[in-house]
Each structure stands twice: as C-alpha cells, then as structure tokens.
Design a protein around this motif. Structure first.
Motif, PDB file in Angstrom:
ATOM      1  N   ALA A 162       0.837  -1.202   0.000  1.00  0.00           N
ATOM      2  CA  ALA A 162       0.000   0.000   0.000  1.00  0.00           C
ATOM      3  C   ALA A 162       0.872   1.252   0.000  1.00  0.00           C
ATOM      4  O   ALA A 162       0.417   2.338  -0.389  1.00  0.00           O
ATOM      5  N   ILE A 163       2.136   1.108   0.425  1.00  0.00           N
ATOM      6  CA  ILE A 163       3.094   2.213   0.386  1.00  0.00           C
ATOM      7  C   ILE A 163       3.818   2.151  -0.956  1.00  0.00           C
ATOM      8  O   ILE A 163       4.560   1.199  -1.228  1.00  0.00           O
ATOM      9  N   PRO A 164       3.640   3.110  -1.837  1.00  0.00           N
ATOM     10  CA  PRO A 164       4.200   3.043  -3.199  1.00  0.00           C
ATOM     11  C   PRO A 164       5.706   2.815  -3.239  1.00  0.00           C
ATOM     12  O   PRO A 164       6.208   2.070  -4.089  1.00  0.00           O
ATOM     13  N   SER A 165       6.440   3.437  -2.339  1.00  0.00           N
ATOM     14  CA  SER A 165       7.896   3.289  -2.373  1.00  0.00           C
ATOM     15  C   SER A 165       8.322   1.858  -2.086  1.00  0.00           C
ATOM     16  O   SER A 165       9.261   1.342  -2.701  1.00  0.00           O
ATOM     17  N   ILE A 166       7.644   1.200  -1.153  1.00  0.00           N
ATOM     18  CA  ILE A 166       7.965  -0.208  -0.854  1.00  0.00           C
ATOM     19  C   ILE A 166       7.622  -1.085  -2.053  1.00  0.00           C
ATOM     20  O   ILE A 166       8.389  -1.982  -2.429  1.00  0.00           O
ATOM     21  N   ARG A 167       6.491  -0.811  -2.670  1.00  0.00           N
ATOM     22  CA  ARG A 167       6.097  -1.584  -3.848  1.00  0.00           C
ATOM     23  C   ARG A 167       7.124  -1.406  -4.970  1.00  0.00           C
ATOM     24  O   ARG A 167       7.502  -2.367  -5.640  1.00  0.00           O
ATOM     25  N   TYR A 168       7.589  -0.179  -5.169  1.00  0.00           N
ATOM     26  CA  TYR A 168       8.561   0.098  -6.222  1.00  0.00           C
ATOM     27  C   TYR A 168       9.872  -0.652  -5.950  1.00  0.00           C
ATOM     28  O   TYR A 168      10.432  -1.297  -6.833  1.00  0.00           O
ATOM     29  N   VAL A 169      10.356  -0.569  -4.728  1.00  0.00           N
ATOM     30  CA  VAL A 169      11.615  -1.248  -4.379  1.00  0.00           C
ATOM     31  C   VAL A 169      11.473  -2.756  -4.577  1.00  0.00           C
ATOM     32  O   VAL A 169      12.383  -3.419  -5.091  1.00  0.00           O
ATOM     33  N   ALA A 170      10.322  -3.320  -4.185  1.00  0.00           N
ATOM     34  CA  ALA A 170      10.121  -4.762  -4.315  1.00  0.00           C
ATOM     35  C   ALA A 170      10.134  -5.200  -5.773  1.00  0.00           C
ATOM     36  O   ALA A 170      10.786  -6.184  -6.140  1.00  0.00           O
ATOM     37  N   THR A 171       9.414  -4.467  -6.632  1.00  0.00           N
ATOM     38  CA  THR A 171       9.352  -4.868  -8.034  1.00  0.00           C
ATOM     39  C   THR A 171      10.690  -4.705  -8.745  1.00  0.00           C
ATOM     40  O   THR A 171      10.946  -5.384  -9.749  1.00  0.00           O
ATOM     41  N   GLN A 172      11.552  -3.824  -8.241  1.00  0.00           N
ATOM     42  CA  GLN A 172      12.853  -3.618  -8.860  1.00  0.00           C
ATOM     43  C   GLN A 172      13.936  -4.539  -8.274  1.00  0.00           C
ATOM     44  O   GLN A 172      15.065  -4.541  -8.766  1.00  0.00           O
ATOM     45  N   ASN A 173      13.593  -5.307  -7.236  1.00  0.00           N
ATOM     46  CA  ASN A 173      14.596  -6.153  -6.580  1.00  0.00           C
ATOM     47  C   ASN A 173      14.039  -7.555  -6.323  1.00  0.00           C
ATOM     48  O   ASN A 173      14.219  -8.121  -5.243  1.00  0.00           O
ATOM     49  N   LEU A 174      13.402  -8.086  -7.343  1.00  0.00           N
ATOM     50  CA  LEU A 174      12.788  -9.406  -7.189  1.00  0.00           C
ATOM     51  C   LEU A 174      13.824 -10.486  -6.900  1.00  0.00           C
ATOM     52  O   LEU A 174      13.599 -11.374  -6.067  1.00  0.00           O
ATOM     53  N   ARG A 175      14.958 -10.428  -7.590  1.00  0.00           N
ATOM     54  CA  ARG A 175      15.983 -11.443  -7.377  1.00  0.00           C
ATOM     55  C   ARG A 175      16.453 -11.431  -5.927  1.00  0.00           C
ATOM     56  O   ARG A 175      16.609 -12.492  -5.298  1.00  0.00           O
ATOM     57  N   LEU A 176      16.659 -10.259  -5.377  1.00  0.00           N
ATOM     58  CA  LEU A 176      17.113 -10.147  -3.987  1.00  0.00           C
ATOM     59  C   LEU A 176      16.068 -10.703  -3.031  1.00  0.00           C
ATOM     60  O   LEU A 176      16.400 -11.432  -2.080  1.00  0.00           O
ATOM     61  N   LEU A 177      14.795 -10.369  -3.264  1.00  0.00           N
ATOM     62  CA  LEU A 177      13.739 -10.886  -2.393  1.00  0.00           C
ATOM     63  C   LEU A 177      13.692 -12.409  -2.419  1.00  0.00           C
ATOM     64  O   LEU A 177      13.552 -13.060  -1.376  1.00  0.00           O
ATOM     65  N   HIS A 178      13.801 -12.989  -3.610  1.00  0.00           N
ATOM     66  CA  HIS A 178      13.781 -14.450  -3.713  1.00  0.00           C
ATOM     67  C   HIS A 178      14.996 -15.061  -3.023  1.00  0.00           C
ATOM     68  O   HIS A 178      14.883 -16.113  -2.369  1.00  0.00           O
ATOM     69  N   LEU A 179      16.146 -14.444  -3.174  1.00  0.00           N
ATOM     70  CA  LEU A 179      17.347 -14.955  -2.506  1.00  0.00           C
ATOM     71  C   LEU A 179      17.194 -14.905  -0.988  1.00  0.00           C
ATOM     72  O   LEU A 179      17.559 -15.858  -0.284  1.00  0.00           O
ATOM     73  N   VAL A 180      16.650 -13.812  -0.484  1.00  0.00           N
ATOM     74  CA  VAL A 180      16.466 -13.682   0.966  1.00  0.00           C
ATOM     75  C   VAL A 180      15.492 -14.742   1.483  1.00  0.00           C
ATOM     76  O   VAL A 180      15.690 -15.312   2.571  1.00  0.00           O
ATOM     77  N   SER A 181      14.465 -15.055   0.699  1.00  0.00           N
ATOM     78  CA  SER A 181      13.468 -16.039   1.153  1.00  0.00           C
ATOM     79  C   SER A 181      14.055 -17.440   1.302  1.00  0.00           C
ATOM     80  O   SER A 181      13.478 -18.292   1.989  1.00  0.00           O
ATOM     81  N   LEU A 182      15.217 -17.672   0.695  1.00  0.00           N
ATOM     82  CA  LEU A 182      15.827 -19.002   0.770  1.00  0.00           C
ATOM     83  C   LEU A 182      16.376 -19.315   2.152  1.00  0.00           C
ATOM     84  O   LEU A 182      16.849 -20.437   2.390  1.00  0.00           O
ATOM     85  N   VAL A 183      16.336 -18.354   3.068  1.00  0.00           N
ATOM     86  CA  VAL A 183      16.765 -18.666   4.440  1.00  0.00           C
ATOM     87  C   VAL A 183      15.909 -19.781   5.022  1.00  0.00           C
ATOM     88  O   VAL A 183      16.353 -20.489   5.945  1.00  0.00           O
ATOM     89  N   ALA A 184      14.690 -19.961   4.505  1.00  0.00           N
ATOM     90  CA  ALA A 184      13.838 -21.053   4.986  1.00  0.00           C
ATOM     91  C   ALA A 184      14.492 -22.409   4.763  1.00  0.00           C
ATOM     92  O   ALA A 184      14.265 -23.354   5.532  1.00  0.00           O
ATOM     93  N   LEU A 185      15.310 -22.508   3.704  1.00  0.00           N
ATOM     94  CA  LEU A 185      15.927 -23.795   3.382  1.00  0.00           C
ATOM     95  C   LEU A 185      17.157 -24.086   4.229  1.00  0.00           C
ATOM     96  O   LEU A 185      17.709 -25.188   4.158  1.00  0.00           O
ATOM     97  N   VAL A 186      17.613 -23.092   5.009  1.00  0.00           N
ATOM     98  CA  VAL A 186      18.719 -23.339   5.947  1.00  0.00           C
ATOM     99  C   VAL A 186      18.223 -23.343   7.387  1.00  0.00           C
ATOM    100  O   VAL A 186      19.013 -23.524   8.320  1.00  0.00           O
ATOM    101  N   ALA A 187      16.909 -23.192   7.587  1.00  0.00           N
ATOM    102  CA  ALA A 187      16.362 -23.189   8.949  1.00  0.00           C
ATOM    103  C   ALA A 187      16.611 -24.516   9.649  1.00  0.00           C
ATOM    104  O   ALA A 187      16.717 -24.565  10.880  1.00  0.00           O
TER     105      ALA A 187
END
Length: 950
Positions: A320-345
């Motif tokens: 709902a915050i445009p700046s967060i949405r913009y950063v997310a759409t421009q850094n999809l690879r980083l977001l996906h990489l960060v989510s992989l911490v689940a596989l080292v839990a």
C-alpha cells in the motif's frame, strides 16, 4: 550385377517398409513364441500367482510368460535381440523421414526412440530374479518413454491420411487399455479377486499388440524410402508438409494450435525449469511454516502465542506504500534470494528459531511473488509464465511429497537422517533464482489501458483468499482428498498409491486448461461444476466422493490464472494482501472445526467442515464475479499469440509433462505389494501394540517416521494401533505418517475416520489382511470426538477382531462414560476373538475401567497388576495371551508403546500362570534388544522386563 536405381548405381536397395515388417515380425515372434512354449511346457506354473492358480486363473501374464522359466525365456530373449537391429533402423528412418530445418522435435523423438530400445534390452536381460530393482527401473523407463514417443510420432506423422488414422487408433487403444489394466491389477493386488489377474493378463497382452502395432504403421510411411540410402521422393529434405504443418496452418491464431512446433532451445527450457523450481520453493515455505507452528500448541495443549507466525504471509499489505512496492518490483531477485533462508532453517536445533526464520522467509517469498505478478501486469506473456511457474511449482511440491511418502524433503522439520534433501534443495534453489529472475518490466505503477474495466478489488481479494486456502488445504498433497473419501475395508474407492498420481494429473490438466481457455475456466458454468465437485467431496465417500475431488482439483487449478490475472489489475495491497488475510481467517476456521475444545469460540464452528467448504466456494465465486469484469476488457484477449509466447508456453508444458510422468513412475514404484507376512508364523504369534504417536512430530520438532519405523520393526509388531495420527490438515502439513512406515515395513493400513470427521485420528497397521473395517465416532456431546476402528483380520486363517480406540479427554467425564458404554457394547457384540488397543483415560480397577473389563464387553485386561497406567490399555477376549511389555519412547512422543503377544488357534487356558522367560519358546519372546539400557533410548521399563504367561 548391382541394380541401377534412377540417378546412379547401388550395391543393393531395400525398401524401407521391409525394416518395419522385420521389426514387427521379430517383436511379435519374441512374445508369442514364449507364450506358445510356456503354455505347452509350464501352463499351471505360469498361470499361478501369489493368490490363485488354475482353474481360477487360466491365462498367463506377459511377465510370467517371458520371465525366468527355461526355455520360453530364451525364445523371448533371442527374438528380442533380433528385433533390436530393425528397431534401431526404424528409429533412424523415422528421423530421416521427419527431420526439418529449424526443428528440434525430430531429434528429441529420435532420442526417445533410442532410449526406449535400450531400456527394452534392460528389462529383457535383467529379470526380476536377477535384480528386481533394476528390472523395475528399466521397465518403468520404457513405459514412461512410450508417451513422448507416441505423441511425438503423431505430431511428426507425414501427411498420409491412412497412416495418421491407424496411428490415432493404435494410440487410443494403447492408452485406453491402461484404464482396465490398472483396474484389474488393483482388483487382483488389493481386493484379491479370483480371475482378476487373468483379465489383467488379456489387457497386458493387448498392450503388447498395440505397442508393436503402432510402430508397424511405419510400413505405410517408409514405402518412399530405400536403403542405400536413397530418398526417391525427396520427402526427407523437409519439402513435403507433415500432418503437424497442415494442422498448424488450419489452427493459426488459436492458442493450443500455436503452442508446439517452434524451435527448441535448451537455455529457455532450463529457465522454465528454474522458474518452476522457484514456485516449488514457494510452496515448500507456505506448507512448511504451519507444521512448525503446530509444534507449540501441540505441547502447550492450547494456544501458545506462536500461532501469530501464520500471519507473516500478509506482507503484501505493505505494498500500500508506493515506495515499498517500487523497491520490491525492482529487486525481485534479492527478495527471492532472501526467502531461501527457509531452506537453511533446518540447521537450527531450537524449534523457536526455526519458526522465526521460516516465518520471515514466508513473508519475504509472499512479497516476492506478489511483486512479480504485479510487475508483469502489462506484459501478458510474462505474467502468464509467472502464473504457470507458480502453478507447476505447486504440482512439483505435490510430486516431491508423493515420492517421499507425504513429507516435503526441504521442510525445516527434515534433515539428512530423516529423509531430508536440504543441501541439494538449497543448491538448486540458489541456481534457480540466479538463473530465472530478471529485472521487472515496470516499476509497479498503476498501469492500466484506458479502455480497461476494473471489477471490485475487495471481491478479487476474497477470490484469491478462497483460492489460496482451497489449494493449501486440499491440493498440497495427493492423498488428502483420498483420505476424505476413505471409509474402511474392503476397498471401495481410491487409495493413496497409486491414485495420488491421478489427482496430480487432474491438477496439471486443470492448470493447462485454465491457461489456454481462461474464458471457459472463469465462467459461471465452470464455477458450478467446481462447486458440485466440492459438494460431492464433502458429502460422499468412495468413488463418488473422489470423482467430486477430481472435478474440484481440476477447477481450482483452472481458475487460478483467471483470478490472479484479475487481482493484478488492482492494488496488490488490497487484492493479495487482503487475500492472504482472508486465507489466515479460513486457516483458523479450518483448525477450529476440530480443535474446538482447546480454542476460544471453538464450539461455534464445531464439526462444520461443510460450512468451511461453502464459505470457500462463495469466496471463490466473489473472485469469479470480479474477474468477469476485470478480464472482460483485456485488449490482448483476441490478439494472436506471438511465436516467443508460444515457445515459452511449450517449455512450461514440457516441465509439467515430465512431472506427470514422474508421478506415474512413483506410483508404480510405491504400489503396495499386499503380500505381507507376520514375524513368527511358525508359532502363530500375533504381536500387537498401541502407541499415541503425537502426530509424528518428535519432542525436538523433527519428522519422526523413520525413528518410529526403526523401533516398530525391532519390536517385531504384527499389528499396531496409532492414535493422534491424522495430519491431513494445513497446520499439520497435509501428510500421512502411516505411508512411509507401512511401505517400508510392509503393513496393510486403515487410517480411520478421515479429516472431514473432525477427530485427532486413529490408524491400524497390520501384517494380516484386513477383511473388513468400520469407522466409529463415539458419543461426544461436549468434548473432542472419540474415533474408533473396528476391524476383522485374517490371522492364520482365523477371523480375529481388533479395535483401535481413543477416548475423550479428562475434562469431560460424561463424554467418557457414554463412550465407555458404546465401546463396551460394541466389543461385547462381537462373537470373534478380539483385541482392544486403546487410550482410555482411566485408572486400573477404577471407574470406567470396570465397564471396559466386564461381562458387558467380555474383555480381560492383559495385565491387571499393572498399576501404573492412565491412558493406554491392551484388552482381549477369546484369544490366548502369552506376553506383555512396555517400551519407552525416548524423545519420539510423550507416550510409551504397550505391546501384547497372543497365540492364534490355541484355546484360552482356564487359569493362566506367570512363567519366567526361559520357559517361553524362542518365537514367543520379546526381542532382547530392549533389555537393560536398550537401543536409541528405547528399553523395557516400569517392570524393566516383559511379562509372560503359560
């Protein structure tokens, strides 16, 4: 003198059709020479199977005919060896005939043809007696490769109407024969129907006829080829149109017709596979977190506070915050990489740390996928590709669980010692993210064509929430809906293996249909069919309920692209963020219907799965209503599909097809043998036990199936009752702990009242055939439902009843009194010997105990002097008790294992006397392994040794 052929001299020329005739003749000779010799020399032996012989069975199967007996096996192997030469030539000529410029499909089909030929040699010359595993591997590989070979040949068929017609007939007969073939195999293997294997054999021989006959049709195509090798008509130079060319011309502009036939690039299919693997990781995290959450209320016996982690999926609300949405759409690879911490839990031993890490990963991956959908909202082909990756990733996760007996090998409750593939999974995930994730094509701004129409974003959010809940609750494991419709023995409906592969197929078919026909998938007619399927699944058992389940699975997957496409036309915070909130609400509703005794407001929704299913379908209907408006004005709706888009679609479908073939192979490999034997048949001993397994999650939050398998196998249990065993809910991972144990140790399984019966579950595993079983829900006016299984087992030719029962909780004495009366009457009404494996919540010699052990029930306590019991009891009647033991559980659960030994066929002595172990025959003793300190924390305790009676 060599003949002269048109333009030049030739040493010899052979028309290509003779290659086909040679292949057909040698192949048929291999099978039918073995059949003739086998029937002449060993008729009674080759019609005999594990259940019946002549005259019940009077025609041999292919495998029995060509198997291990001499000399028929030799006839088969000699002619198959002769067949190999024409076979390789046939594949070569087919490639020459169909090769075209800029087309890789002929090369792929030729490769499949060579692979089939090699694997045929594998299962021919490595018999099941030589090496059963490799024989099966070669056989499965051959059968699986038959599908792409058949479809590839149909797609590449030269424009010869007669040949195309015959190929379609043979292919239809071949694949159509698989249905009755599987049916009669199950009738033989599971139901043990006399004569079923003979009927199965006829269909098996039909498959041979159709398989060889399909390749024999090349006679009509190879007439234009001669071996020297000279192409007398020029058809191998890509100058003549094939059937596929003609169809593509007619179907130009249509989505299905334009999907295949384009160039094939390995780099792009690797990208598609990587995308799908990213989807698999998403679903791994989504389904893994609730299992971790479940650990805490499980041990707190109520709300623990950790349940709030479920809400981490609502992270898209931040968009709902445009700046967060913009950063997310421009850094999809980083977001996906960060989510992989689940596989080292899994590296963290503390359960709370694993939960926090996985919760953070869930919030990240939900944000990443929503941002990815939203970023591609103006690029229809790329949005479609992301949706396909998301959907096929779901199917990949289901196939992975199907292969691993319902555990996802990358969950944080898995590690290398209990079946986890964590390191491999993480490496593939890193590669997939780096390979497939690209920069987004937009900034995530509110792009919308000026002519576009918008439906309601709130209704779209309801649709997505209902869709997501329907998927997670019912479609994240292939056995969940099967457990809904299971209602005991004899088998009258689907079983988890092999029918889980059927569920997977319908899920894949639904997704493809939704991609190619979004208008139909998003229609009210389709919604009506899906709703009828949901109603059948909820209200009926056996095949009727399962047909509803298949319709439901097909519809949910088909409508997914429609609803997601509708959602991206609005603010992602409203549609996806609110949608995840709705999912959390439905998830809690889903838990409350069974956990009503432990949660605030629980009695309001007690046992109302029907309400839950109705609400889910109404929410999906709201999404369909919004999508009908949102997608109605899409400017790209009637545009022809670009070649790049067509090719991209085809790659994802190739990946899906590979997963479907893999699921069929898994179903074959995991098919229950149904030939299980008790541990000490020479003594006619029955070793029966009861264990409250606490849902197969050990005290340290690890999946415990393998540890359970070890102790049960070492105890030599012939019959075991599990209590608190139903995991077919989101919060428990939608899994079945009996599958791995039963498959590895060899048990028949009845998993008791299904998850739509609102109990914590009971299960019966037996080395003896289960002749009949009935599921009971005992009176429970206030507290939790009390499940029971009343089964009749064939023990050494004598019918013996076994009852597995879980009483209500301590806080509800009236419930337990009513349950005691019900069960005592049930046991007293049985004229057969009976063993009760139970959880009674009573003290020995006090209260309800005296109703269970009474003239009303006719039951006796296995050891009335055992004063230290409260929950677990073993009772019996009309059968000779000979031993009793209690075994500590280490850290697997919070409850021990109680075990009794009984002798079938011996009269129950009028007066039983305790005797020392040295007076007990060896086959009637408990294993010495558990004496003293025992093994891995399991030992005889309370008495520190077993007790025996004469």
């Amino acid at each position: 003198m060599a003949p002269r052929i048109k333009d030049g001299d030739a040493v010899i020329s052979i028309n290509g059709k003779w290659i086909s005739w040679a292949h057909t003749g040698a192949a048929y000779a291999a099978f039918f020479s073995a059949l003739i010799v086998g029937v002449a020399l060993h008729f009674h032996k080759i019609v005999q199977n594990e259940h019946y012989g002549y005259p019940d069975e009077w025609f041999p199967s292919v495998s029995a005919t060509i198997g291990d007996r001499y000399p028929e096996r030799s006839f088969f192997q000699v002619f198959i060896a002769i067949t190999s030469g024409p076979r390789f030539l046939l594949v070569f000529l087919w490639y020459v005939l169909t090769a075209r410029p800029n087309s890789s499909l002929p090369k792929i089909v030729a490769g499949v043809g060579i692979f089939r030929t090699l694997t045929c040699g594998g299962w021919t010359y490595v018999t099941s007696t030589d090496d059963h595993d490799w024989h099966d591997i070669f056989m499965i590989s051959y059968l699986v490769a038959t599908l792409p070979w058949t479809l590839g040949c149909l797609a590449l068929s030269p424009n010869n109407r007669q040949a195309v017609k015959y190929r379609k007939v043979m292919a239809s007969l071949f694949f159509g024969t698989l249905v009755p073939l599987i049916y009669y195999f199950i009738q033989h293997k599971v139901h043990k129907v006399p004569g079923a294997y003979t009927r199965y054999a006829f269909f098996e021989w039909s498959l041979v006829l159709f398989d060889v006959g399909f390749d024999a049709i090349t006679v009509l195509d190879f007439e234009g080829l001669e071996l020297v090798v000279r192409d007398v008509k020029g058809i191998s130079r890509g100058q003549l149109k094939t059937t596929a060319d003609s169809v593509l011309e007619k179907e130009k502009g249509k989505s299905v017709g334009n999907t295949f036939g384009e160039g094939f690039f390995w780099t792009e299919i690797v990208d598609a596979a990587a995308d799908v693997y990213n989807g698999f990781v998403f679903w791994t995290i989504v389904t893994g977190l609730p299992v971790l959450v479940w650990y805490f209320p499980l041990w707190h016996m109520g709300i623990s506070g950790y349940e709030v982690a479920i809400a981490t999926c609502v992270s898209p609300l931040l968009f709902a915050i445009p700046s967060i949405r913009y950063v997310a759409t421009q850094n999809l690879r980083l977001l996906h990489l960060v989510s992989l911490v689940a596989l080292v839990a899994y590296r963290f031993q503390d359960p709370a740390n694993r939960l926090f890490i996985t919760g953070f990963a869930l919030s990240t991956t939900c944000a990443a996928w929503v941002a990815g959908f939203f970023a591609e909202r103006g690029n229809t082909p790329r949005l479609e590709a992301r949706i396909m990756a998301w959907g096929i990733g779901l199917i990949m996760s289901v196939v992975a669980k199907f292969a691993c007996s319902t555990n996802n090998p990358l969950w944080p409750i898995m590690h290398s010692d209990n079946g986890g593939w964590n390191k491999i999974g993480l490496a593939l995930a890193l590669f997939s993210v780096l390979r497939s994730q690209r920069g987004s094509s937009t900034s995530g701004s509110d792009y919308l064509p000026t002519s576009g129409k918008k439906g309601s974003p709130i209704l779209a959010a309801f649709g997505f929430g209902g869709l997501f809940f329907a998927i997670v609750s019912l479609l994240t494991d292939s056995s969940t809906m099967i457990s809904w419709v299971w209602d005991g023995y004899p088998v009258r409906g689907p079983i988890a293996v092999p029918h889980g592969a059927v569920t997977i197929f319908f899920m894949g078919a639904g997704l493809v249909y939704g991609i190619f026909n979004p208008g139909v998938a998003g229609s009210w007619t389709a919604y009506g069919i899906g709703s009828v399927g949901a109603a059948l699944l909820t209200c009926f058992h056996h095949w009727t309920g399962y047909y509803g389940a298949l319709a439901f699975a097909f519809y949910i997957m088909a409508v997914s692209p429609v609803l997601i496409t509708s959602c991206v036309r609005h603010s992602p915070a409203i549609t996806f963020g609110t949608g995840f909130l709705i999912y959390v609400f439905l998830l809690l509703f889903h838990v409350w219907v069974v956990a009503y005794a432990f949660v605030p407001g629980g009695p309001l929704v007690r046992e109302h799965t029907d309400w839950l299913m109705t609400v889910t379908m109404l929410f999906i209907g709201a999404g369909v209503f919004s999508a009908a408006t949102s997608n109605s004005g899409r400017s790209s709706r009637n545009k022809p599909i670009s070649p790049n888009s067509k090719r991209t679609r085809s790659y994802y479908i190739y990946v899906l097809a590979a997963l479907q073939l893999l699921s069929v192979s898994i179903a074959y490999l995991r098919f229950p043998t149904n030939d299980y034997k008790p541990h000490h048949p020479e003594e006619k001993v029955v070793t029966a036990g009861i264990w409250t397994v606490h849902f197969g999650l050990d005290n340290n939050m690890w999946a415990a199936e393998r540890r359970m398998r070890n102790v049960l196998g070492e105890l030599e249990l012939d019959v075991i009752g599990f209590l608190e065993s139903d995991n077919q809910r989101i919060i428990m991972g939608n899994k079945d702990i009996t599958q791995y144990i039963a498959g590895d140790l060899g048990y028949y399984v009845d998993f008791g009242p299904g998850p739509n019966k609102h109990t914590w579950g009971s299960a019966l595993l037996s080395k003896f055939p289960i002749v009949n079983s009935t599921h009971h829900l005992l009176p429970s006016p206030v507290g939790e439902l009390a499940p029971a299984i009343h089964a009749t087992l064939d023990m050494y030719g004598e019918m013996v009843d076994v009852v597995v029962f879980h009483s209500g909780q301590e806080e509800d004495p009236e419930d337990r009194r009513l349950q005691t009366e019900y069960l005592s009457k049930l046991m007293g009404s049985s004229p057969r010997p009976l063993i009760l494996l139970s959880y009674l919540v009573t003290k020995p010699l006090e209260g309800n105990y005296n109703t269970y052990v009474s003239d009303l029930s006719g039951m006796k306590d296995i050891d009335p002097t055992d004063w230290d019991r409260w929950c677990e009891y073993v009772l019996f009647k009309k059968i000779h008790r000979t031993g009793y033991a209690r075994i500590s559980r280490d850290s697997i659960t919070d409850t021990e294992i109680q075990v009794g030994k009984f002798i079938v066929g011996e009269p129950e002595p009028e007066e039983e006397m305790r005797i020392p172990e040295e007076m007990v025959p060896e086959g009637r003793r408990f294993p010495a392994l558990f004496r003293g300190e025992g093994v891995r924390g399991h030992r005889y305790h309370v008495f520190d040794e077993p007790r025996y009676w004469q």
